[in-house]
Design a protein around this motif. Structure first.
Motif, short mmCIF file in Angstrom:
data_model
loop_
_atom_site.label_atom_id
_atom_site.label_comp_id
_atom_site.label_asym_id
_atom_site.label_seq_id
_atom_site.Cartn_x
_atom_site.Cartn_y
_atom_site.Cartn_z
N CYS A 38 3.94 -33.74 -22.81
CA CYS A 38 4.35 -34.30 -21.53
C CYS A 38 5.47 -35.31 -21.74
O CYS A 38 5.49 -36.01 -22.75
CB CYS A 38 3.15 -34.98 -20.87
SG CYS A 38 3.33 -35.28 -19.11
N LEU A 39 6.40 -35.37 -20.79
CA LEU A 39 7.50 -36.33 -20.84
C LEU A 39 7.65 -37.00 -19.49
O LEU A 39 7.41 -36.37 -18.46
CB LEU A 39 8.84 -35.64 -21.14
CG LEU A 39 9.04 -34.90 -22.43
CD1 LEU A 39 8.65 -33.47 -22.28
CD2 LEU A 39 10.50 -34.98 -22.82
N LEU A 40 8.11 -38.24 -19.50
CA LEU A 40 8.47 -38.96 -18.28
C LEU A 40 9.89 -39.44 -18.47
O LEU A 40 10.16 -40.23 -19.38
CB LEU A 40 7.53 -40.14 -18.03
CG LEU A 40 7.79 -40.94 -16.75
CD1 LEU A 40 7.48 -40.08 -15.51
CD2 LEU A 40 6.96 -42.21 -16.74
N SER A 41 10.81 -38.96 -17.64
CA SER A 41 12.22 -39.31 -17.81
C SER A 41 12.45 -40.80 -17.57
O SER A 41 11.77 -41.42 -16.76
CB SER A 41 13.10 -38.48 -16.86
OG SER A 41 12.84 -38.83 -15.52
N ASP A 42 13.41 -41.36 -18.32
CA ASP A 42 13.77 -42.77 -18.17
C ASP A 42 14.53 -43.02 -16.88
O ASP A 42 14.42 -44.06 -16.27
CB ASP A 42 14.62 -43.25 -19.35
CG ASP A 42 13.81 -43.43 -20.62
OD1 ASP A 42 12.57 -43.53 -20.54
OD2 ASP A 42 14.42 -43.45 -21.70
N HIS A 46 11.87 -40.64 -11.76
CA HIS A 46 11.18 -40.41 -13.03
C HIS A 46 10.40 -39.10 -12.98
O HIS A 46 9.24 -39.06 -12.63
CB HIS A 46 10.26 -41.58 -13.35
CG HIS A 46 10.99 -42.87 -13.42
ND1 HIS A 46 11.82 -43.19 -14.47
CD2 HIS A 46 11.06 -43.91 -12.57
CE1 HIS A 46 12.35 -44.38 -14.27
NE2 HIS A 46 11.92 -44.83 -13.11
N ARG A 47 11.11 -38.03 -13.34
CA ARG A 47 10.50 -36.71 -13.34
C ARG A 47 9.54 -36.56 -14.52
O ARG A 47 9.81 -37.06 -15.60
CB ARG A 47 11.57 -35.63 -13.41
CG ARG A 47 12.48 -35.61 -12.18
CD ARG A 47 13.55 -34.54 -12.29
NE ARG A 47 12.99 -33.21 -12.27
CZ ARG A 47 12.88 -32.45 -11.17
NH1 ARG A 47 13.31 -32.91 -10.02
NH2 ARG A 47 12.35 -31.25 -11.23
N MET A 48 8.45 -35.87 -14.29
CA MET A 48 7.50 -35.58 -15.36
C MET A 48 7.66 -34.12 -15.75
O MET A 48 7.77 -33.25 -14.89
CB MET A 48 6.07 -35.85 -14.92
CG MET A 48 5.08 -35.66 -16.05
SD MET A 48 3.38 -36.00 -15.58
CE MET A 48 3.42 -37.76 -15.48
N THR A 49 7.68 -33.87 -17.05
CA THR A 49 7.79 -32.52 -17.58
C THR A 49 6.52 -32.23 -18.36
O THR A 49 6.09 -33.05 -19.17
CB THR A 49 9.03 -32.40 -18.49
OG1 THR A 49 10.20 -32.72 -17.73
CG2 THR A 49 9.17 -31.01 -19.06
N GLU A 64 8.22 -27.08 -3.50
CA GLU A 64 9.42 -27.91 -3.44
C GLU A 64 9.25 -29.11 -4.37
O GLU A 64 8.19 -29.74 -4.42
CB GLU A 64 9.65 -28.40 -2.01
CG GLU A 64 10.97 -29.12 -1.84
CD GLU A 64 11.29 -29.43 -0.40
OE1 GLU A 64 11.97 -30.44 -0.17
OE2 GLU A 64 10.85 -28.67 0.49
N GLY A 65 10.29 -29.40 -5.15
CA GLY A 65 10.28 -30.54 -6.06
C GLY A 65 9.77 -30.22 -7.45
O GLY A 65 9.67 -31.11 -8.29
N THR A 81 9.22 -33.60 -9.66
CA THR A 81 9.79 -34.77 -9.00
C THR A 81 8.65 -35.63 -8.46
O THR A 81 7.66 -35.09 -7.94
CB THR A 81 10.69 -34.32 -7.83
OG1 THR A 81 11.72 -33.47 -8.34
CG2 THR A 81 11.32 -35.50 -7.13
N PRO A 82 8.77 -36.97 -8.56
CA PRO A 82 7.72 -37.83 -8.00
C PRO A 82 7.45 -37.47 -6.54
O PRO A 82 8.38 -37.24 -5.76
CB PRO A 82 8.30 -39.24 -8.12
CG PRO A 82 9.27 -39.14 -9.25
CD PRO A 82 9.85 -37.75 -9.16
N GLY A 83 6.19 -37.40 -6.19
CA GLY A 83 5.80 -37.08 -4.82
C GLY A 83 5.60 -35.60 -4.55
O GLY A 83 5.05 -35.23 -3.52
N ALA A 84 6.01 -34.74 -5.49
CA ALA A 84 5.84 -33.30 -5.28
C ALA A 84 4.37 -32.90 -5.38
O ALA A 84 3.95 -31.92 -4.77
CB ALA A 84 6.67 -32.51 -6.29
#
Length: 116
Positions: A38-42, A46-49, A64-65, A81-84
Motif C-alpha cells: 500500500c502507498l499514500l502519495s505525498d 493523497h491518493r492511496m494505491t 468514479e475516483g 482518490t480520497p472520498g471515492a
C-alpha cells in the motif's frame, strides 16, 4: 482519524502484522516482508494505491475516483482518490492487500513476522 492522512495511514496499517514503512517514490509506502502492499502519495490529493483481487479490480475501477495505478506494471493495483470509498471500506481493501502480498511470502518469513 482518516486513513488518507499520514498519521491515520501509519496508525491503521501499522496495526497489521509485520508492517514496515518507508518514504520513497514521493509516497509513504507500507510493506510486509519487504514487499509493497500500500502507498499514500505525498502530494495532495493523497491518493492511496493498493493491490486487490481480480474481481475487486474490475468492480473498483468501474467507480468514479478509482483507476488502475500508474507505474505498476501488473494489473490489479488501484489508485483511490480520497472520498471515492468510505474509510472503513478503504481500510478493508488495504487489509486485503496486505493479506494478498503476505500470502506470497515464504512460510518461514510469515512465521518470523507473526503472520503465519
Amino acid at each position: 482519524m482518516s486513513v488518507s492522512t499520514r498519521s491515520g495511514f501509519d496508525a491503521a496499517l501499522g496495526a497489521l502484522g509485520g508492517v514496515t514503512f518507508v518514504d520513497q517514490w514521493e509516497a509513504r509506502v507500507a510493506k510486509v516482508g519487504g514487499k509493497v502492499f500500500c502507498l499514500l502519495s505525498d502530494a495532495a490529493p493523497h491518493r492511496m494505491t493498493l493491490k486487490c483481487g481480480e474481481n475487486s479490480f474490475d468492480i473498483l475501477t468501474a467507480l468514479e475516483g478509482i483507476d488502475q495505478a500508474p507505474y505498476f506494471a501488473k494489473r490489479q493495483w488501484v489508485s483511490v482518490t480520497p472520498g471515492a470509498l468510505p474509510d472503513d471500506d478503504l481500510l478493508a481493501y488495504a487489509a486485503r492487500s496486505h493479506a494478498i502480498v503476505a500470502a506470497g511470502l515464504t512460510k518461514k518469513l510469515r512465521t518470523e513476522l507473526g503472520i503465519a
